[in-house]
Design a protein around this motif. Structure first.
Motif, PDB file in Angstrom:
ATOM      1  N   LEU A   1      -8.579  -7.220   1.555  1.00 11.52           N
ATOM      2  CA  LEU A   1      -9.143  -5.925   1.165  1.00 11.52           C
ATOM      3  C   LEU A   1      -9.515  -5.911  -0.330  1.00 11.52           C
ATOM      4  O   LEU A   1     -10.600  -5.460  -0.701  1.00 11.52           O
ATOM      5  CB  LEU A   1      -8.104  -4.844   1.494  1.00 11.52           C
ATOM      6  CG  LEU A   1      -8.248  -3.383   1.124  1.00 11.52           C
ATOM      7  CD1 LEU A   1      -7.354  -2.567   2.042  1.00 11.52           C
ATOM      8  CD2 LEU A   1      -7.878  -3.104  -0.310  1.00 11.52           C
TER       9      LEU A   1
ATOM     10  N   PHE B   1      -4.169  -7.074   3.018  1.00 13.34           N
ATOM     11  CA  PHE B   1      -4.270  -6.431   1.700  1.00 13.34           C
ATOM     12  C   PHE B   1      -5.036  -7.328   0.724  1.00 13.34           C
ATOM     13  O   PHE B   1      -5.939  -6.871   0.023  1.00 13.34           O
ATOM     14  CB  PHE B   1      -2.880  -6.119   1.135  1.00 13.34           C
ATOM     15  CG  PHE B   1      -2.928  -5.563  -0.262  1.00 13.34           C
ATOM     16  CD1 PHE B   1      -3.305  -4.238  -0.478  1.00 13.34           C
ATOM     17  CD2 PHE B   1      -2.639  -6.355  -1.366  1.00 13.34           C
ATOM     18  CE1 PHE B   1      -3.383  -3.725  -1.771  1.00 13.34           C
ATOM     19  CE2 PHE B   1      -2.711  -5.844  -2.662  1.00 13.34           C
ATOM     20  CZ  PHE B   1      -3.085  -4.531  -2.856  1.00 13.34           C
TER      21      PHE B   1
ATOM     22  N   ARG C   1      -0.368   4.391  -1.795  1.00 11.58           N
ATOM     23  CA  ARG C   1      -1.744   4.099  -2.209  1.00 11.58           C
ATOM     24  C   ARG C   1      -2.673   4.432  -1.029  1.00 11.58           C
ATOM     25  O   ARG C   1      -3.203   3.541  -0.367  1.00 11.58           O
ATOM     26  CB  ARG C   1      -1.903   2.632  -2.609  1.00 11.58           C
ATOM     27  CG  ARG C   1      -1.005   2.244  -3.781  1.00 11.58           C
ATOM     28  CD  ARG C   1      -0.979   0.745  -3.974  1.00 11.58           C
ATOM     29  NE  ARG C   1      -2.030   0.288  -4.889  1.00 11.58           N
ATOM     30  CZ  ARG C   1      -2.206  -0.999  -5.218  1.00 11.58           C
ATOM     31  NH1 ARG C   1      -1.439  -1.930  -4.709  1.00 11.58           N
ATOM     32  NH2 ARG C   1      -3.159  -1.329  -6.055  1.00 11.58           N
TER      33      ARG C   1
ATOM     34  N   VAL D   1       0.805  -1.230   0.000  1.00  9.78           N
ATOM     35  CA  VAL D   1       0.000   0.000   0.000  1.00  9.78           C
ATOM     36  C   VAL D   1       0.842   1.287   0.000  1.00  9.78           C
ATOM     37  O   VAL D   1       0.291   2.374   0.159  1.00  9.78           O
ATOM     38  CB  VAL D   1      -0.973   0.039   1.207  1.00  9.78           C
ATOM     39  CG1 VAL D   1      -1.959  -1.112   1.107  1.00  9.78           C
ATOM     40  CG2 VAL D   1      -0.239  -0.012   2.540  1.00  9.78           C
TER      41      VAL D   1
ATOM     42  N   ASN E   1     -10.655  -1.137   7.260  1.00  7.51           N
ATOM     43  CA  ASN E   1     -11.423  -2.017   6.379  1.00  7.51           C
ATOM     44  C   ASN E   1     -11.675  -3.357   7.044  1.00  7.51           C
ATOM     45  O   ASN E   1     -11.052  -3.701   8.046  1.00  7.51           O
ATOM     46  CB  ASN E   1     -10.723  -2.159   5.020  1.00  7.51           C
ATOM     47  CG  ASN E   1      -9.346  -2.774   5.135  1.00  7.51           C
ATOM     48  OD1 ASN E   1      -9.199  -4.000   5.113  1.00  7.51           O
ATOM     49  ND2 ASN E   1      -8.316  -1.935   5.275  1.00  7.51           N
TER      50      ASN E   1
ATOM     51  N   GLU F   1     -13.026  -5.320  -1.992  1.00  7.58           N
ATOM     52  CA  GLU F   1     -13.184  -4.174  -2.892  1.00  7.58           C
ATOM     53  C   GLU F   1     -13.765  -4.580  -4.245  1.00  7.58           C
ATOM     54  O   GLU F   1     -14.562  -3.867  -4.831  1.00  7.58           O
ATOM     55  CB  GLU F   1     -11.821  -3.488  -3.109  1.00  7.58           C
ATOM     56  CG  GLU F   1     -11.928  -2.197  -3.894  1.00  7.58           C
ATOM     57  CD  GLU F   1     -10.579  -1.611  -4.290  1.00  7.58           C
ATOM     58  OE1 GLU F   1      -9.629  -2.396  -4.502  1.00  7.58           O
ATOM     59  OE2 GLU F   1     -10.485  -0.386  -4.401  1.00  7.58           O
TER      60      GLU F   1
ATOM     61  N   GLN G   1      -5.552   5.293  -0.724  1.00  7.78           N
ATOM     62  CA  GLN G   1      -6.936   4.789  -0.743  1.00  7.78           C
ATOM     63  C   GLN G   1      -7.081   3.504   0.068  1.00  7.78           C
ATOM     64  O   GLN G   1      -8.189   3.109   0.414  1.00  7.78           O
ATOM     65  CB  GLN G   1      -7.440   4.582  -2.183  1.00  7.78           C
ATOM     66  CG  GLN G   1      -6.841   3.407  -2.950  1.00  7.78           C
ATOM     67  CD  GLN G   1      -5.583   3.781  -3.736  1.00  7.78           C
ATOM     68  OE1 GLN G   1      -4.809   4.653  -3.339  1.00  7.78           O
ATOM     69  NE2 GLN G   1      -5.378   3.122  -4.868  1.00  7.78           N
ATOM     70  N   TYR G   2      -5.954   2.854   0.374  1.00  2.93           N
ATOM     71  CA  TYR G   2      -6.007   1.619   1.153  1.00  2.93           C
ATOM     72  C   TYR G   2      -5.531   1.798   2.593  1.00  2.93           C
ATOM     73  O   TYR G   2      -5.239   0.837   3.282  1.00  2.93           O
ATOM     74  CB  TYR G   2      -5.179   0.529   0.456  1.00  2.93           C
ATOM     75  CG  TYR G   2      -5.706   0.142  -0.905  1.00  2.93           C
ATOM     76  CD1 TYR G   2      -7.070  -0.057  -1.110  1.00  2.93           C
ATOM     77  CD2 TYR G   2      -4.857  -0.032  -1.994  1.00  2.93           C
ATOM     78  CE1 TYR G   2      -7.573  -0.402  -2.356  1.00  2.93           C
ATOM     79  CE2 TYR G   2      -5.338  -0.379  -3.247  1.00  2.93           C
ATOM     80  CZ  TYR G   2      -6.699  -0.564  -3.423  1.00  2.93           C
ATOM     81  OH  TYR G   2      -7.190  -0.911  -4.653  1.00  2.93           O
TER      82      TYR G   2
END
Lengths: 158, 615
Positions: free
Chosen positions: B353, B350, B318, B315, B325, B357, B320-321
């Motif tokens: 996730l 991850f 990134r 990530v 979550n 997603e 957005q991650y």
């Protein structure tokens, strides 16, 4: 002794038992859309927060109402909407700084938390103690106890 | 009587939505959710249908307790014919979506046909319409949910949708609601995608008000909640550790399938356990786990909400991650971790996730990675084919594979077939750890005999949630049985399977059954629906549902040979742990199971059994 609804958001799991208890108590139906308490889910942080009227002493809604439809329940201290008097003008919804009094289009009146005559259904239904109904003068008691315990441990460890 | 009393029938070919009264005769016999939806499905759809063809249908269904104050009363089921298995597919989810559908006044939604262009269904109470999905097609689930809310200027809408994997026909695509709850297994999301159906957006304001005896119901609900709160599993273990409480426990009993079921213990299990999730990281001093979370109405709150280390290779840059979550739950932590020998907790989060997603079943995905890693180590698959070196234990390979699967890029297209088709393609079908084409979950079926029989006989392919005998064989609920014993397991499994079907049909979560028996469920259903839903009747309803599903599979062409476990579990003994030397005793258990079920030696339902169950 007057009591207050007390919220500890850290304990909220987002189950919405409080919202259902509220709608059932007031309208005899399970319907989160009719609840006077609302749980907010902040996805980005994972935080869940129940929120409702805190029954201000100097209640903005009560003072703003032009027809005196919002009255104080002497026993619980709750600010209660008298539906037979309310004209649905919504001025109270503008006056309230917290957004916890809202218009209901189906009835043409406003609604807010009335502490269920001193026995709030939301607190009763909450499975984690995120919503409690406690001595109004001692809403901080649990938090104080928690910190007192920490201080005590430090003293013991020193 | 707790049912809304009507269903919504949507014809995607013609673009019409119409209301129908619920068949109350069927509701009495099959209760709701899994039971009632499967009744409608099996009455209306030819068992031989191609799952991805226009003739297949797909149903979202709530139960009578969905949307009530019964603890965990927020569940719904998606029923269709599954493309991964070719069997009945029946995927259950929590979150808030199911209750919202019920609040809008619908028990279920039946989709038939295929839309000529991408659409989504928008339900506002009685009003339902199909709308153009151009603005969300090609988007992830995490983009789709907010986009729909923004479009309709309503933050209170609940969405059940597919991501890109469902659109692209990944055969184990999930349907995700409320960002990270999923109707996860058997590829129900691929059916949705094949119909050009992107999402169902619901806003319900009518509520559930027609409880038969509200006072008795509130009393029964309150008593049942006390039972959950006082139980060690539902009152303490699950809220504190989530399902991940099992990782170290199952590893210790030597039943944690590792490296594509070559081993039964994972040397790094503790690194991917609940305890590891709660331990502050060396990198940033924060624990992986942020909080627990409940689904609608649930007083257990087993759900995990976590954050990935922002400096982790998956990530970096990134953001957005970087938010909170869903996960890790035990099944995903196992499938993405132990099953592949990967011990990097952040990498597992991850991969999980990405599964949320874009809507992928992490169990089948993780098990497929395990098969690919074994084929790689054998030299059958190469770095060039896969796009990365993929030995067991490679977190980089896991994270590469999840992204190319979610996007259906390159080797990701083959990953999207699942382990059965992929291993067959490369000449090693025995390396698929699956039954009926669906991969095993996180308990070794050769060590824990009851669950092994459960995998073999589950109507939707290998699954732990059809009859969770682990409760008895490991946790001692309601009584302790020895995992490696085969005696008594067919009877035990049948009892679990029938009761579970009744829990599912009611609209509550099967996790309540750690604390509740049908003795706790019946008073709630009786007060909500009617006196006739006694413990005995609910048990019978459960058995009826099980046999109805089995009957569909028989008509679809499944036979006794499909109730078998892979060669590895039958011939390769557990190498370590308390059950060292043990293989599956399925050969011994299966004939007895058929007898106990009232089926003949080939697994066909006997006429007298049909008669007894009213099939």
């Amino acid at each position: 002794m007057q009591k207050s609804l007390h919220i500890n958001a850290d304990k909220c799991t987002g189950c919405l038992q409080c919202e259902m208890a509220c709608s059932f108590e007031n309208y005899g139906i399970f319907n989160t859309a009719q609840s006077r308490i609302k749980v907010f889910d902040f996805h980005h942080t994972g935080k869940k927060v129940p929120y409702t009227c805190t029954q201000c002493d100097e209640a903005w809604c009560l003072h703003a109402c032009p027809v005196e439809a919002i009255q104080i329940d002497a026993a619980s201290g709750a600010k209660v909407v008298r539906e037979d008097i309310c004209v649905g003008c919504k001025v109270c919804t503008i006056a309230c700084p917290f957004g916890t009094i809202n218009y209901v289009q189906e009835t043409g009146k406003v609604q807010k938390c009335d502490l269920c005559d001193g026995n709030p259904a939301c607190a009763d239904a909450c499975p984690t103690g995120a919503i409690t109904y406690v001595d109004a003068n001692w809403t901080g008691l649990d938090k104080m106890r928690e910190w007192a315990d920490k201080v005590g441990n430090q003293a013991a460890g020193a | 009587m707790a049912w809304a009393g009507k269903l919504l029938r949507v014809n995607l070919t013609t673009g019409t939505c119409k209301s129908e009264p619920l068949n109350m005769t069927w509701a009495k016999d099959y209760l709701g959710s899994r039971g009632l939806a499967t009744k409608y499905f099996t009455e209306e759809v030819d068992a031989k249908v191609d799952p991805l063809s226009v003739e297949n249908k797909i149903i979202w269904s709530t139960g009578p307790l969905t949307g009530t104050m019964a603890s965990t009363g927020g569940r719904f089921t998606v029923v269709t014919k599954g493309p991964l298995t070719g069997a009945i597919a029946c995927s259950n989810s929590g979150g808030y979506w199911g209750a919202e559908l019920k609040f809008a006044g619908w028990d279920m939604v039946i989709f038939e046909g295929k839309s000529p262009k991408p659409v989504y269904l928008y339900i506002q109470d009685d009003k339902a319409e199909l709308l153009d999905a151009d603005y969300i097609w090609g988007k992830t689930i995490w983009e789709t949910e907010p986009a729909i809310k923004t479009k309709h200027q309503d933050p209170l809408i609940r969405v059940s949708s597919i991501g890109r994997s469902g659109e692209n026909g990944v055969l184990y695509s999930a349907i995700v609601n409320d960002l990270h709850r999923a109707a996860g297994r058997s590829g129900v999301g691929a059916v949705m995608g094949s119909k050009n159906l992107k999402a169902i957006a619901v806003r319900g304001t009518k509520g559930v008000g027609n409880i038969k005896d509200p006072k008795a119901f509130m009393h029964a609900v309150k008593e049942a909640k006390k039972v959950l709160a006082g139980n060690a599993v539902t009152g303490q273990g699950l809220p504190t550790y989530g399902t991940q409480v099992l990782m170290n426990v199952i590893n210790e009993v030597g039943a944690l399938p590792t490296r594509n079921h070559q081993d039964v213990q994972f040397e790094s299990a503790k690194d991917i356990s609940a305890e590891a999730m709660a331990t502050p990281r060396a990198s940033d001093g924060k624990a992986h786990l942020v909080t627990n979370q409940a689904c609608f109405g649930c007083t257990i709150a087993c759900g995990r909400i976590s954050k990935i280390d922002e400096t982790h290779f998956t990530v970096q840059n990134r953001p957005q991650y970087w938010g909170a979550n869903g996960g890790l739950e035990y099944e995903a932590a196992w499938a993405l971790g132990a099953a592949n020998g990967v011990k990097d907790l952040e990498a597992l989060q991850f991969a999980n996730l990405i599964c949320n997603e874009d809507g992928i079943d992490p169990i089948t995905f993780g098990a497929t990675v395990g098969a690919v890693m074994e084929l790689y180590e054998m030299g059958v698959l190469t770095k060039e084919q896969i796009g990365i070196a993929a030995p067991f234990g490679s977190a980089e390979a896991l994270c590469h594979l999840v992204e190319i699967t979610a996007h259906s890029e390159g080797f990701g297209k083959e990953m999207g077939l699942g382990s059965k088709r992929l291993t067959e393609k490369y000449g090693h079908p025995d390396l698929s750890m699956s039954v009926k084409g669906q991969e095993f979950p996180a308990y070794d079926g050769r060590v824990i005999q009851g669950i092994g029989l459960g995998y073999a006989t589950s109507n939707r392919g290998a699954c732990h949630l059809r009859g969770y005998t682990i409760a008895s064989e490991i946790l001692g609920i309601p009584v302790k049985t020895e995992p490696t014993d085969t005696d008594g397991k067919p009877e035990l499994l049948k009892a679990f399977q029938d009761a579970t079907a009744a829990f599912d049909a009611a609209g509550i979560c099967v996790f309540t059954s750690f604390a509740w028996t049908l003795n706790d469920v019946a008073p709630q259903v009786q007060a909500a629906c009617g006196e006739e839903f006694t413990v005995e009747n609910l048990t019978l309803i459960g058995e009826r549902i099980w046999n109805m599903e089995k009957d569909f599979n028989l008509r679809a062409g499944f036979t006794r040979k499909d109730d078998m476990l892979p060669k590895r579990l039958m011939t390769e003994a557990a190498k370590t742990g308390p059950a060292k030397g043990v293989v599956s005793g399925l050969d011994k258990m299966l004939p007895i199971y058929y007898q106990v079920r009232g089926w003949d030696a080939e697994g066909n339902i006997k006429p007298e059994t049909r008669k007894r169950l009213g099939l």
